[in-house]
Structures are given as C-alpha cells and as structure tokens.
Design a protein around this motif. Structure first.
Motif, PDB file in Angstrom:
ATOM      1  N   ARG A  52      -5.091   5.813  -0.143  1.00 31.14           N
ATOM      2  CA  ARG A  52      -5.902   6.960   0.287  1.00 31.14           C
ATOM      3  C   ARG A  52      -6.065   6.939   1.794  1.00 31.14           C
ATOM      4  N   ALA A  53      -6.262   8.109   2.382  1.00 30.58           N
ATOM      5  CA  ALA A  53      -6.622   8.165   3.798  1.00 30.58           C
ATOM      6  C   ALA A  53      -7.980   7.482   3.920  1.00 30.58           C
ATOM      7  N   GLY A  54      -8.080   6.533   4.834  1.00 30.24           N
ATOM      8  CA  GLY A  54      -9.330   5.782   4.986  1.00 30.24           C
ATOM      9  C   GLY A  54      -9.293   4.417   4.325  1.00 30.24           C
ATOM     10  N   ASP A  55      -8.282   4.177   3.493  1.00 31.49           N
ATOM     11  CA  ASP A  55      -8.140   2.826   2.920  1.00 31.49           C
ATOM     12  C   ASP A  55      -7.862   1.823   4.033  1.00 31.49           C
ATOM     13  N   ILE A  56      -8.275   0.594   3.785  1.00 30.17           N
ATOM     14  CA  ILE A  56      -7.955  -0.470   4.743  1.00 30.17           C
ATOM     15  C   ILE A  56      -7.121  -1.514   4.028  1.00 30.17           C
ATOM     16  N   ALA A  57      -5.975  -1.831   4.606  1.00 30.43           N
ATOM     17  CA  ALA A  57      -5.075  -2.805   3.992  1.00 30.43           C
ATOM     18  C   ALA A  57      -4.858  -3.963   4.956  1.00 30.43           C
ATOM     19  N   THR A  58      -4.604  -5.136   4.382  1.00 34.18           N
ATOM     20  CA  THR A  58      -4.347  -6.310   5.221  1.00 34.18           C
ATOM     21  C   THR A  58      -2.845  -6.548   5.315  1.00 34.18           C
ATOM     22  N   SER A  59      -2.362  -6.606   6.535  1.00 35.29           N
ATOM     23  CA  SER A  59      -0.930  -6.796   6.774  1.00 35.29           C
ATOM     24  C   SER A  59      -0.545  -8.252   6.541  1.00 35.29           C
ATOM     25  N   MET A  60       0.747  -8.516   6.476  1.00 37.65           N
ATOM     26  CA  MET A  60       1.235  -9.882   6.325  1.00 37.65           C
ATOM     27  C   MET A  60       0.807 -10.751   7.513  1.00 37.65           C
ATOM     28  N   SER A  61       0.641 -10.116   8.679  1.00 37.97           N
ATOM     29  CA  SER A  61       0.223 -10.870   9.871  1.00 37.97           C
ATOM     30  C   SER A  61      -1.241 -11.290   9.788  1.00 37.97           C
ATOM     31  N   GLY A  62      -1.984 -10.693   8.855  1.00 37.62           N
ATOM     32  CA  GLY A  62      -3.411 -10.965   8.742  1.00 37.62           C
ATOM     33  C   GLY A  62      -4.267  -9.871   9.356  1.00 37.62           C
ATOM     34  N   ALA A 113       0.827  -1.218   0.000  1.00 41.86           N
ATOM     35  CA  ALA A 113       0.000   0.000   0.000  1.00 41.86           C
ATOM     36  C   ALA A 113       0.859   1.265   0.000  1.00 41.86           C
ATOM     37  N   VAL A 114       1.902   1.264   0.824  1.00 39.01           N
ATOM     38  CA  VAL A 114       2.745   2.462   0.923  1.00 39.01           C
ATOM     39  C   VAL A 114       3.493   2.697  -0.388  1.00 39.01           C
ATOM     40  N   THR A 121      -5.952  -6.344   9.892  1.00 36.46           N
ATOM     41  CA  THR A 121      -6.297  -5.267   8.962  1.00 36.46           C
ATOM     42  C   THR A 121      -5.994  -3.913   9.598  1.00 36.46           C
ATOM     43  N   VAL A 122      -5.586  -2.969   8.752  1.00 36.13           N
ATOM     44  CA  VAL A 122      -5.191  -1.653   9.250  1.00 36.13           C
ATOM     45  C   VAL A 122      -5.955  -0.565   8.511  1.00 36.13           C
ATOM     46  N   GLU A 123      -6.591   0.300   9.279  1.00 36.86           N
ATOM     47  CA  GLU A 123      -7.221   1.478   8.691  1.00 36.86           C
ATOM     48  C   GLU A 123      -6.158   2.570   8.585  1.00 36.86           C
ATOM     49  N   ILE A 124      -5.862   2.952   7.348  1.00 40.91           N
ATOM     50  CA  ILE A 124      -4.816   3.958   7.126  1.00 40.91           C
ATOM     51  C   ILE A 124      -5.476   5.331   7.245  1.00 40.91           C
ATOM     52  N   LEU A 125      -5.564   5.814   8.479  1.00 37.94           N
ATOM     53  CA  LEU A 125      -6.234   7.099   8.698  1.00 37.94           C
ATOM     54  C   LEU A 125      -5.377   8.255   8.225  1.00 37.94           C
ATOM     55  N   HIS A 126      -4.095   8.039   8.165  1.00 39.38           N
ATOM     56  CA  HIS A 126      -3.180   9.117   7.758  1.00 39.38           C
ATOM     57  C   HIS A 126      -2.092   8.512   6.887  1.00 39.38           C
ATOM     58  N   THR A 127      -1.958   9.022   5.650  1.00 39.56           N
ATOM     59  CA  THR A 127      -0.973   8.417   4.733  1.00 39.56           C
ATOM     60  C   THR A 127       0.453   8.826   5.083  1.00 39.56           C
ATOM     61  N   SER A 138       4.655   8.275  -2.123  1.00 40.11           N
ATOM     62  CA  SER A 138       4.534   9.216  -3.219  1.00 40.11           C
ATOM     63  C   SER A 138       3.081   9.654  -3.414  1.00 40.11           C
ATOM     64  N   VAL A 139       2.897  10.712  -4.211  1.00 37.29           N
ATOM     65  CA  VAL A 139       1.550  11.209  -4.512  1.00 37.29           C
ATOM     66  C   VAL A 139       1.212  10.873  -5.958  1.00 37.29           C
ATOM     67  N   SER A 140       0.198  10.076  -6.159  1.00 41.40           N
ATOM     68  CA  SER A 140      -0.255   9.797  -7.530  1.00 41.40           C
ATOM     69  C   SER A 140      -1.657   9.219  -7.467  1.00 41.40           C
ATOM     70  N   ALA A 141      -2.235   8.990  -8.622  1.00 40.78           N
ATOM     71  CA  ALA A 141      -3.581   8.407  -8.670  1.00 40.78           C
ATOM     72  C   ALA A 141      -3.594   6.996  -8.088  1.00 40.78           C
TER      73      ALA A 141
END
Ligand code: BES
Ligand code: MN
Ligand code: ZN
Length: 475
Positions: free
Chosen positions: A304-314, A204-205, A316-322, A297-300
């Motif tokens: 996004r702030a608010g995206d939720i990604a699943t970590s390798m540990s399983g 995600a990053v 889930t993380v709410e990315i409140l701040h990029t 980086s910044v691109s399309a």
C-alpha cells in the motif's frame, strides 16, 4: 530469421539471386532499384559524402540498407562495405568497423513476429551476404558483432513479450535458456529465499502478484573464480530492473500509460543479453548479473502507499508511491550483489522513470554517478557503440527531498513534487549503492521503445547490450 554470412567472393561473382547493394555519394534519401542488362538486380543507395561519414551516420547507413531491402521485399542481398575513404571511420580502425557492421545488420534485420499468425504475407529477408571481410582479425570482429546483435535481439524478444507470457518465473526461465550451453551459471531464488535473505523491498513489490518475485543471478567467471580478498578478480556487477509488468500497483497507472509496461524488465533483459554475449564470446572477465524480478500488480495483497518496508541493507523505506517500484527492487538487488560478490564496479540499468524522457527525449539514456571517470567512460562508450548515454547530476542536495519523517528514506519526494524525477530515482538508489566502489545508474526508459530514426523494428531496442559488453571488455 535472416541469415547473415560472409563470402570471399566479390560482388560481381555472386549468383544472380542476390540483389547487390551499391552505395553512391548521393544524399541519403536517394535510392533506385535497377535491373542491369544481364538481368542482375542492383539497389543503388545514396550514402552521402564519404569524407563526412561519422560513426553515427555509418550505423544508420547499415541499418538503412536492411530496411530498404525489407521495404522492397528483397529476399537475398549482398553488399561490400569498407572503411576506405572515410577519415573518421578509418580512425576508429577495422575492428570497430566490422563489428559495428555486423551489429547493425543484425539489429536491423530483427523482427518480432511471435504473436502474428500470418508472417508478413510470406515475405522474409532470407539472407545478407557480406563481401570484403577477409583477414582473420576482420572475421573475428564481424563474428563478435553478430553475437552481440543476436544477444541484443534476445533481449528484445524478452522485452517485447507480453506480461502474461513473461512473469518472473518465465523471465527466470528465459535467463536459463539464454545462457544454456555457456560457462555462465544461473541461480534462481524464489519468494521463500527472498524472505529469508530479508530482501523486504523486492518482497513488497512482488507480493501482490500471482507469480511471486524471483531473484535471478547469473555468474560468469571468465578470469577464474576469485578466492577471498582477491581484489584483482573481483567481478563487474550488473543489476537490472526486472519488473515483468508495471500496473503502478495501488497507485494504478492511467490508461494510455500502462499498456507498454510489459517492457519494464528491459534493464534486466539487457543484463541477460549482455551476459549471453559475454559468455558466448568467452571474454576473460568476471561478471555477475543480478536481476530482481517481480510483477507490480494490483490485489488485496499488494503493498500500500504509506507502507514501510525494511530493505536487505537494513534501511527502512516509506513507500509513498507504489508506482516508484523499480528503485525498490534495484535497491535490494544492489545490496545482494555487494554482499555476496564484493564487486569492483557496479552498473544498474532500469526503465526507471518517465521523467528521463522529459529530460532527454528518446535518443539517449540518462547516466548518473558520482565517479567522473566512470561517467566519462559510459558517455564515450555510448558514442562508440550507439547505445547513447548522457549525464545528469547526482548531487547530495537532491537527497533532502527523500527525507521521510516515518522511515529512513522515502521512495519519492515527500512533498510529491515531480521536479527532476529522473535524478530523484538515481538519488534514492544512491542510499543503497556501494560506498567504496564506483557505481553508475543508467535510466534506459528513453530507449525502451524504438523511434523511426533508429531504423529498427517497432518495440524494444535491446539497449544497452552493446555498451555493456564493451564496458566489460574494457573496464
Ligand atoms: N516503469 C516506470 C517508468 C517508465 C515510464 C518507463 C514510461 C518507461 C516509460 C516506473 O516504474 C514508474 O512508474 N515511474 C514513475 C515514478 C514516479 C511515481 C515517481 C513515473 O515515471 O511516473
Ligand atoms: Mn512504476
Ligand atoms: Zn516500473
């Protein structure tokens, strides 16, 4: 580059091209450049009262000698320094004394000229000749110190390089060249492999950048590769933040807060430097470094702030701040290290938060761990090596602020409060840290940039390479 070497001769026997450094017991700001009757240059420097010397004042003194030589444009200097007469330095022993001497001569002579077309009007400190390092043990300590300084300077070169010239794939290349010719092995995992391993936070990053994320893994089996269940040979795991440039992402940083973010891989660069030193010194230890590398980086395609990604540990993380991206990549790096290497102890270093500078100023990194013995060890080694560390708490109470209602955990406080930001970073990581072995998080943001009292070139400090090497030697 300054050549630093030893001689068996005494100061007075040296050719006249060497300016001799003569230390006096005057105050540290006293100094005179004198030419003796026979045309010999001498630089007399106040070093303060010998009996009140400390490890800290000694390191500063060594660096001041080099800085003074540079400011007087001396090309060749010679010095003789011994612990005699300084009670607290004698107590530390001659191994420490000569290693510290070499480390600090090496660190202070470093310059970063990569982008300068004119090299300081042609002046360069060509050589530092050191007298009085005589026994084989003293020489070994001195040479270890030089290797550590060279490696920390390698770290500084990486960190000082602009983001455009140090993308994740270039950082991976730097790791390979740092360890070339040593027994360490470097593995590079690309975006596809990262996806396959389900390292969703690192992915995600890194996904907004042209040069995608990389996972850099460095293995060093100085004690022999462990077979399964061979706990004695379990490695030390070193995880380093490798953000090659941090724009903040879509929560973009304001101007004035972004231009130094080419140094946001300082944690990863320190791990590369430490591995280089450990491998070159041939330590009989097992160590693995894991460096999740990405450009925020910044691109399309950016997260996004608010995206939720699943970590390798399983989890889930709410990315409140990029802009709280370092903790994301480190979380996956820690899981990777635990899963594939079953380490006996884990340290992570990262330029994680601006809040760490608010807490401590720029003199010390912040260490957070639940393991009291590990905390004490790191603070002690900080004092011993000069890569200072100071503890902040990692209490369970802090966890509540990261409780997301949409995912398992949020990457910043869900009420956007900025209080205790450094601890918040450590607390986020604690959700992903190994549960059965000691782990410490080291926020090195306070030491990313040198300050005048360091008596180092402007820019990256190369911390905490000295501490990491010592930790691996002693743990
Ligand atoms: N790389 C920065 C932290 C940083 C700031 C290091 C200044 C060195 C000097 C990190 O990724 C970051 O942006 N942290 C944020 C966290 C916040 C969004 C919770 C910060 O410190 O503001
Ligand atoms: Mn950031
Ligand atoms: Zn960052």
């Amino acid at each position: 580059m300054t050549k630093i070497s030893l001689t068996n001769k005494v100061l007075t026997e040296l050719p006249s091209k060497y300016c001799r450094i003569i230390l006096t017991e005057d105050k540290a700001n006293w100094h005179r450049l004198v030419e003796t009757k026979d045309g010999q240059l001498e630089y007399r420097m106040g070093a303060g009262k010998r009996k009140s010397a400390t490890a800290r004042s000694y390191r500063t003194l060594v660096r001041s000698i080099v800085m003074a030589a540079k400011s007087h444009q001396l090309e060749n200097i010679a010095l003789h320094l011994g612990p005699m007469g300084c009670p607290s330095l004698e107590e530390k022993g001659s191994e420490w004394f000569f290693r510290t001497l070499a480390e600090n001569l090496g660190l202070a002579s470093y310059e970063f000229n990569k982008y300068k077309t004119k090299k300081k009007g042609g002046y360069e400190l060509k050589e530092i000749l050191v007298c009085g390092v005589n026994t084989p043990a003293e020489k070994r300590s001195f040479s270890a110190g030089l290797t550590i300084a060279e490696s920390a300077n390698y770290t500084r070169d990486i960190a000082n390089t602009s983001g455009d010239d140090m993308t994740p794939s270039l950082l991976a290349k730097s790791a390979q060249s740092a360890l070339k010719g040593t027994k360490a092995q470097v593995k590079i995992l690309d975006q596809k492999a990262i996806k396959k391993l389900k390292m969703g936070l690192l992915e995600a990053v890194g996904k907004g950048a042209t040069d995608g994320p990389k996972l850099i893994v460095i293995e060093y089996w100085g004690a022999g590769k462990p077979t399964k269940n061979d706990k004695k040979k379990a490695p030390v795991a070193l995880i380093g933040k490798g953000i090659t440039y941090d724009t903040g992402g879509l929560n973009v940083k304001p101007s004035g807060a972004m231009h130094e973010m080419h140094m946001d891989m300082s944690g990863g660069a320190a791990m590369i430097g430490a591995m280089r030193a450990i491998a070159k010194m041939g330590l009989k230890k097992n160590v693995v470094a894991v460096i999740p590398a990405a450009e925020n980086s910044v691109s399309a395609d950016s997260m996004r702030a608010g995206d939720i990604a699943t970590s390798m540990s399983g989890k889930t993380v709410e990315i409140l701040h990029t802009d709280a991206e370092g903790r994301l990549v480190l979380a996956d790096g820690m899981t990777y290290a635990e899963k594939f290497y079953s380490p006996k102890v884990m340290l992570d270093t990262a330029t994680l938060t601006g809040a760490s500078l608010v807490a401590l100023g720029q003199h010390s990194s912040a260490v957070m761990t639940k393991d009291k013995a590990l905390q004490d060890k790191l603070v002690e080694l900080g004092e011993d090596t000069g890569d200072l560390m100071w503890p902040l708490p990692l209490w369970d109470e802090y966890k509540a602020s990261l409780k997301s209602y949409r995912a398992d955990v949020s990457n910043i406080a869900t009420n956007f409060a900025r209080w205790g930001g450094c601890i918040e970073g450590g607390t986020f990581l604690s959700f992903f840290a190994p549960k059965k072995i000691p782990w410490a998080h080291i926020d090195i943001a306070p030491r990313m940039d040198s300050i005048p009292s360091d008596k180092l070139a402007k820019g990256a400090t190369g911390e905490p390479v000295r501490l990491l090497v010592k930790f691996v030697e002693e743990y």
